[in-house]
Write a protein that holds these residues in place. Structure first.
Motif, PDB file in Angstrom:
ATOM      1  N   PRO A 147       1.057  -1.173   0.048  1.00 39.00           N
ATOM      2  CA  PRO A 147      -0.168   0.114  -0.198  1.00 39.00           C
ATOM      3  C   PRO A 147       0.977   1.054   0.086  1.00 39.00           C
ATOM      4  O   PRO A 147       1.942   1.433   0.825  1.00 39.00           O
ATOM      5  CB  PRO A 147      -0.760  -0.046   1.384  1.00 39.00           C
ATOM      6  CG  PRO A 147      -0.737  -1.419   1.626  1.00 39.00           C
ATOM      7  CD  PRO A 147       0.804  -2.113   1.064  1.00 39.00           C
ATOM      8  N   GLU A 247       2.590  -0.830   5.053  1.00 39.83           N
ATOM      9  CA  GLU A 247       2.404   0.141   4.297  1.00 39.83           C
ATOM     10  C   GLU A 247       3.882   0.648   3.834  1.00 39.83           C
ATOM     11  O   GLU A 247       4.807   0.376   4.505  1.00 39.83           O
ATOM     12  CB  GLU A 247       1.627   1.287   4.601  1.00 39.83           C
ATOM     13  CG  GLU A 247       2.057   1.969   5.767  1.00 39.83           C
ATOM     14  CD  GLU A 247       1.256   3.087   6.403  1.00 39.83           C
ATOM     15  OE1 GLU A 247       1.863   4.123   7.278  1.00 39.83           O
ATOM     16  OE2 GLU A 247       0.140   3.055   6.001  1.00 39.83           O
ATOM     17  N   THR A 272       4.716   7.501  -0.392  1.00 38.41           N
ATOM     18  CA  THR A 272       3.908   7.200  -1.706  1.00 38.41           C
ATOM     19  C   THR A 272       4.855   7.218  -2.753  1.00 38.41           C
ATOM     20  O   THR A 272       5.855   7.916  -2.783  1.00 38.41           O
ATOM     21  CB  THR A 272       2.724   8.190  -1.956  1.00 38.41           C
ATOM     22  OG1 THR A 272       2.078   8.267  -0.785  1.00 38.41           O
ATOM     23  CG2 THR A 272       2.029   7.834  -3.242  1.00 38.41           C
TER      24      THR A 272
END
Length: 489
Positions: A147, A247, A272
């Protein structure tokens, strides 16, 4: 319940795809007097390029997010008056029914107790324009299933379609000029873009100076935005691994040689990762109908077309990314050329025999200048295609990415097939992507190889092959059950 008819009588033209190519083709043909239907799965026209904000946002300056959106919105408004727009229709198959082409789709409607129900619907036409665009081409690497790791196109879609930044600290990586609008869009939204990593060299189009000159202003704008937000741009660098327990927390960044082999590594903290290695044309409908295909410079299967955007199957045309990835401007131009050619050829056919289709030699795309298409458009298409080829030459995907993988790296996320399982299939005698699929199951999951197909083909040492799927898009068993058996499908 029987399959519903889209119309009481056949259209002259059905267009599949509501992006720049589809809208341009449908509008051009409709303005020439043809009866046109355009089908798209989205709620609004625009495709992946012109994504719209939800109506609930009440956006007053939506065009600020998209270069050229205002013009596209005007085209869409005109098209809505002249053609039959069927949004929310997902096309899953196209078949031949005597002189006509039958386009099979599903539409979602309210059912009992408010539960949505997929209803089958068919649209019949004398001609078909395939303008189905392309999707992101991911490459696997350790941790790409965490993720926080998403495609560059996904990050841009979140921003354009919902004003949602993909994360707080973002690394943008991959190859090609598409990384620049993604990074600058995130930076302008307030996201901390840690760095932009280009796996190829930094000279880009240096070997094509005249072509590069046409995009100099746009490139300068991206460079200025990155500089203003202090975002470093590093050539010959790539993310070769992503890390985190539940994550994404950090990535391994590698300095690469010309073949993308690792020379040195370092760690970068981020929440990210937006990664993009080009695009895969969506040509499923064309291969269903038996259209001839070839390979683009990057190895991607594409539809073979002639000067009129006509495929080797009579009555079937293709425009935009299915004929080779080249961007929105080229897609719109090809759609316009296709619309002009279809209008001219269907008009000529109607003078001879009602329902007649433009002829084509079996197995070969017709040659010659398309009727009713101004030479100016053809010359502009030639220039834009030359630019697209130059980009592919400047930003190739090198085989060195395969050296980034470990035996436990997932290659097929749907079926959880690792590189080790693929290598084991090869040791057992698998010699190509198809035999690897039969032995190890990559490509047998939900996406049917759309995400992993390119990687599996490369690992097998072959160019990706055209898709051979009986269903171009997922369809529920309930929708299939509602199709009547009294006509061919």
């Amino acid at each position: 319940m029987s399959e519903r008819q889209g119309v009481g009588r056949a259209y002259d033209l059905v267009v599949v795809g509501g992006g720049p190519a589809g809208v341009a083709g449908a509008l051009t043909a409709a303005q020439a007097g043809l009866r046109v239907a355009l089908l798209d799965s989205g709620a609004r026209l625009g495709g992946q390029y012109f994504r719209h904000l939800p109506a609930s946002f009440h956006a007053s300056r939506e065009g600020a997010l998209h270069h050229g959106l205002d013009r596209f919105v005007r085209q869409s408004a005109t098209l809505e008056r002249l053609a039959d727009l069927r949004l929310g229709h997902q096309v899953w198959a196209v078949t031949r029914e005597e002189e006509l082409l039958a386009v099979h789709a599903v539409m979602t409607t309210g059912g009992p107790h408010g539960h949505p129900v997929e209803l089958p619907v068919v649209f019949r036409a004398r001609a078909l324009l395939i303008a189905t665009g392309a999707h992101d081409r991911p490459l696997p690497f350790p941790g790409w299933d965490l993720p926080g790791v998403l495609t560059a196109g996904g990050a841009q879609a979140l921003l354009k379609g919902n004003l949602v930044a993909a994360g707080r600290r973002v690394v943008v990586a991959g190859t090609g000029p598409f990384l620049l609008p993604v990074a600058t869009g995130l930076a302008r939204s307030g996201t901390r873009v840690v760095e932009v990593l280009e796996a190829n060299g930094g000279l880009g189009l240096a070997r094509h100076p005249w072509l590069a000159l046409s995009k100099a202003g746009e490139a300068a704008g991206y460079a200025a935005t990155l500089a203003r937000h202090r975002v470093p741009y590093r050539a010959r660098h790539a993310v070769v691994a992503a890390h985190g327990e539940r994550e994404l927390t950090h990535v391994t960044v590698a300095r690469l040689d010309r073949d993308w082999r690792v020379r040195a590594t370092r760690t970068v903290e981020c929440d990210t990762l937006a990664v993009g290695y080009g695009f895969v044309p969506q040509i499923d409908l064309a291969t269903q109908l038996g259209c001839d295909t070839g390979h683009d410079l990057d190895g991607s299967p594409i539809v073979t077309v002639d000067a009129s955007q006509r495929t080797t199957v009579p009555g079937v045309y293709a425009a935009g990314e299915p004929t080779g990835v080249g961007g929105a401007v080229l897609s719109e131009l090809e759609g316009r050329i296709a619309g002009l050619a279809i209008a001219a050829e269907l008009g000529a056919a109607s003078l001879t025999e009602p329902g007649a289709l433009p002829s084509a030699e079996p197995g070969a795309a017709p040659s010659g200048e398309p009727p009713a298409v101004p030479g100016l458009l053809l010359r502009r298409r030639t220039r834009l295609r030359a630019f697209a080829r130059a980009l592919q030459q400047a930003y190739p995907v090198q085989d060195g990415w395969q050296s980034w993988l470990a035996d436990d790296t997932l290659v097929c996320r749907c079926e959880e097939v690792t590189l080790g399982a693929i290598r084991e299939a090869q040791r057992l005698g698998a010699t190509d992507a198809r035999s690897i699929k039969l032995l190890a199951r990559p490509g047998m999951g939900w996406c049917q190889g759309r995400m992993c197909g390119h990687a599996v083909a490369c690992l097998a040492g072959q160019a990706p092959q055209p898709p051979r799927r009986p269903l171009a898009q997922p369809i529920t068993l309930g929708a299939l059950e509602r199709i009547s058996d009294d006509k061919p499908h």
